[in-house]
Design a protein around this motif. Structure first.
Motif, mmCIF file in Angstrom:
data_model
loop_
_atom_site.group_PDB
_atom_site.id
_atom_site.type_symbol
_atom_site.label_atom_id
_atom_site.label_comp_id
_atom_site.label_asym_id
_atom_site.label_seq_id
_atom_site.Cartn_x
_atom_site.Cartn_y
_atom_site.Cartn_z
ATOM 1 N N MET A 1 0.878 -1.174 -0.167
ATOM 2 C CA MET A 1 -0.045 -0.039 -0.084
ATOM 3 C C MET A 1 1.024 1.240 -0.089
ATOM 4 O O MET A 1 2.061 1.195 0.649
ATOM 5 N N ILE A 2 0.429 2.067 -0.658
ATOM 6 C CA ILE A 2 1.046 3.455 -0.580
ATOM 7 C C ILE A 2 0.356 4.609 -0.270
ATOM 8 O O ILE A 2 -0.642 4.715 -0.845
ATOM 9 N N ILE A 3 0.827 5.560 0.620
ATOM 10 C CA ILE A 3 0.122 6.503 1.217
ATOM 11 C C ILE A 3 0.718 7.865 0.679
ATOM 12 O O ILE A 3 2.028 7.430 0.200
ATOM 13 N N TYR A 4 0.005 8.694 0.653
ATOM 14 C CA TYR A 4 0.965 10.304 0.295
ATOM 15 C C TYR A 4 0.470 11.452 1.043
ATOM 16 O O TYR A 4 -0.978 11.382 1.612
ATOM 17 N N LYS A 5 1.037 12.184 0.936
ATOM 18 C CA LYS A 5 0.587 13.728 1.641
ATOM 19 C C LYS A 5 1.211 14.792 0.806
ATOM 20 O O LYS A 5 2.533 14.561 0.308
ATOM 21 N N THR A 6 0.657 15.858 0.582
ATOM 22 C CA THR A 6 1.220 16.713 -0.335
ATOM 23 C C THR A 6 1.353 18.106 0.537
ATOM 24 O O THR A 6 0.921 18.508 1.319
ATOM 25 N N PHE A 7 2.294 18.846 0.297
ATOM 26 C CA PHE A 7 2.768 19.921 1.026
ATOM 27 C C PHE A 7 3.111 21.104 -0.146
ATOM 28 O O PHE A 7 3.577 20.818 -1.295
ATOM 29 N N THR A 8 3.111 22.511 0.166
ATOM 30 C CA THR A 8 3.391 23.437 -0.659
ATOM 31 C C THR A 8 4.281 24.470 -0.159
ATOM 32 O O THR A 8 4.430 24.482 1.273
ATOM 33 N N PHE A 9 5.060 24.897 -0.824
ATOM 34 C CA PHE A 9 6.208 26.088 -0.378
ATOM 35 C C PHE A 9 6.216 27.075 -1.311
ATOM 36 O O PHE A 9 6.326 26.817 -2.630
ATOM 37 N N LEU B 1 3.435 12.227 9.781
ATOM 38 C CA LEU B 1 4.153 12.395 8.289
ATOM 39 C C LEU B 1 4.390 14.008 8.494
ATOM 40 O O LEU B 1 5.558 14.449 8.022
ATOM 41 N N LYS B 2 3.433 14.817 8.538
ATOM 42 C CA LYS B 2 3.570 16.187 8.507
ATOM 43 C C LYS B 2 4.740 16.807 9.704
ATOM 44 O O LYS B 2 5.498 17.609 9.096
ATOM 45 N N LYS B 3 4.679 16.331 10.987
ATOM 46 C CA LYS B 3 5.648 16.460 11.857
ATOM 47 C C LYS B 3 7.183 16.260 11.409
ATOM 48 O O LYS B 3 7.843 17.029 11.438
ATOM 49 N N HIS B 4 7.434 15.332 10.517
ATOM 50 C CA HIS B 4 8.689 14.975 10.184
ATOM 51 C C HIS B 4 9.083 15.731 9.051
ATOM 52 O O HIS B 4 10.189 16.318 8.838
ATOM 53 N N ILE B 5 8.149 16.175 7.907
ATOM 54 C CA ILE B 5 8.531 16.866 6.799
ATOM 55 C C ILE B 5 8.454 18.287 7.145
ATOM 56 O O ILE B 5 9.258 19.043 6.364
ATOM 57 N N SER B 6 7.778 18.899 7.993
ATOM 58 C CA SER B 6 7.309 20.331 8.121
ATOM 59 C C SER B 6 8.699 21.207 8.401
ATOM 60 O O SER B 6 8.993 22.379 7.790
ATOM 61 N N PRO B 7 9.779 20.645 9.092
ATOM 62 C CA PRO B 7 10.956 21.368 9.238
ATOM 63 C C PRO B 7 11.697 21.456 8.041
ATOM 64 O O PRO B 7 12.622 22.430 7.853
ATOM 65 N N ILE B 8 11.710 20.496 7.274
ATOM 66 C CA ILE B 8 12.422 20.619 6.089
ATOM 67 C C ILE B 8 11.554 21.595 5.026
ATOM 68 O O ILE B 8 12.417 22.546 4.183
ATOM 69 N N ILE B 9 10.354 21.700 4.841
ATOM 70 C CA ILE B 9 9.583 22.632 4.188
ATOM 71 C C ILE B 9 9.973 24.110 4.665
ATOM 72 O O ILE B 9 10.088 24.954 3.889
ATOM 73 N N ASN B 10 9.750 24.190 6.109
ATOM 74 C CA ASN B 10 10.271 25.484 6.671
ATOM 75 C C ASN B 10 11.733 26.093 6.329
ATOM 76 O O ASN B 10 11.864 27.181 6.320
ATOM 77 N N GLN B 11 12.629 25.079 5.880
ATOM 78 C CA GLN B 11 13.894 25.499 5.531
ATOM 79 C C GLN B 11 13.858 26.405 4.020
ATOM 80 O O GLN B 11 14.671 27.135 3.378
ATOM 81 N N LEU B 12 12.777 25.830 3.409
ATOM 82 C CA LEU B 12 12.384 26.331 1.895
ATOM 83 C C LEU B 12 11.670 27.262 1.798
ATOM 84 O O LEU B 12 11.760 28.177 0.863
ATOM 85 N N ASP B 13 10.651 27.368 2.637
ATOM 86 C CA ASP B 13 9.338 28.278 2.300
ATOM 87 C C ASP B 13 9.826 29.847 2.694
ATOM 88 O O ASP B 13 10.243 30.192 3.695
ATOM 89 N N HIS B 14 9.732 30.654 1.707
ATOM 90 C CA HIS B 14 10.070 32.016 1.628
ATOM 91 C C HIS B 14 11.516 32.063 1.789
ATOM 92 O O HIS B 14 11.929 33.177 2.416
ATOM 93 N N HIS B 15 12.467 31.318 1.219
ATOM 94 C CA HIS B 15 13.702 31.350 1.233
ATOM 95 C C HIS B 15 14.225 31.544 -0.088
ATOM 96 O O HIS B 15 13.559 30.981 -1.119
ATOM 97 N N CYS B 16 15.635 31.863 -0.412
ATOM 98 C CA CYS B 16 16.327 31.701 -1.701
ATOM 99 C C CYS B 16 16.864 30.235 -1.694
ATOM 100 O O CYS B 16 17.849 29.849 -0.975
#
Length: 118
Positions: A1-9, A55-70
């Motif tokens: 089985m494969i699950i997924y979650k989508t994030f935006t930044f 899943l969100k808890k694991h991925i959010s710190p990575i997204i935060n490195q990218l969101d509104h950054h160069c």
């Protein structure tokens, strides 16, 4: 089985290796969409593979490195094409979630990259 979650930044970048005059040589931005796919089996009494909140808890710190950054300022991402960014993401997510199966990164609504760690 494969699950997924989508994030935006939202991130800005420029591509230093493209020829002079190419529009991507200039600083510009995208609203990226990242979809993370996890492969596994339903385990435990809850009837799920992993809690989407975890899943969100694991991925959010990575997204935060990218969101509104160069993206050009990120360590290990000197040429931030979508292809290089998806590998950069994979290497960080895979450390946190060994069951990572695939990631999809859309730079626009019609353009993106799929990576399965190869």
């Amino acid at each position: 089985m494969i699950i997924y979650k989508t994030f935006t930044f939202d991130s800005a970048h420029f591509l230093p290796n493209v020829p002079e005059g190419h529009k991507c040589k200039n600083m510009h931005g995208h609203t990226y969409r990242l979809t993370v796919f996890i492969d596994g089996e339903i385990t435990g009494p809850y009837g799920w593979m992993i809690d989407f909140a975890d899943l969100k808890k694991h991925i959010s710190p990575i997204i935060n490195q990218l969101d509104h950054h160069c993206l050009n300022n990120l360590e290990g991402l000197e040429n931030p094409t979508s292809e290089n960014l998806v590998v950069w993401l994979w290497n960080r997510i895979k450390l946190l979630i060994p069951e990572l199966k695939r990631i999809e990164l859309n730079e626009t609504a019609t353009s993106g990259v799929i990576y399965e760690g190869k």
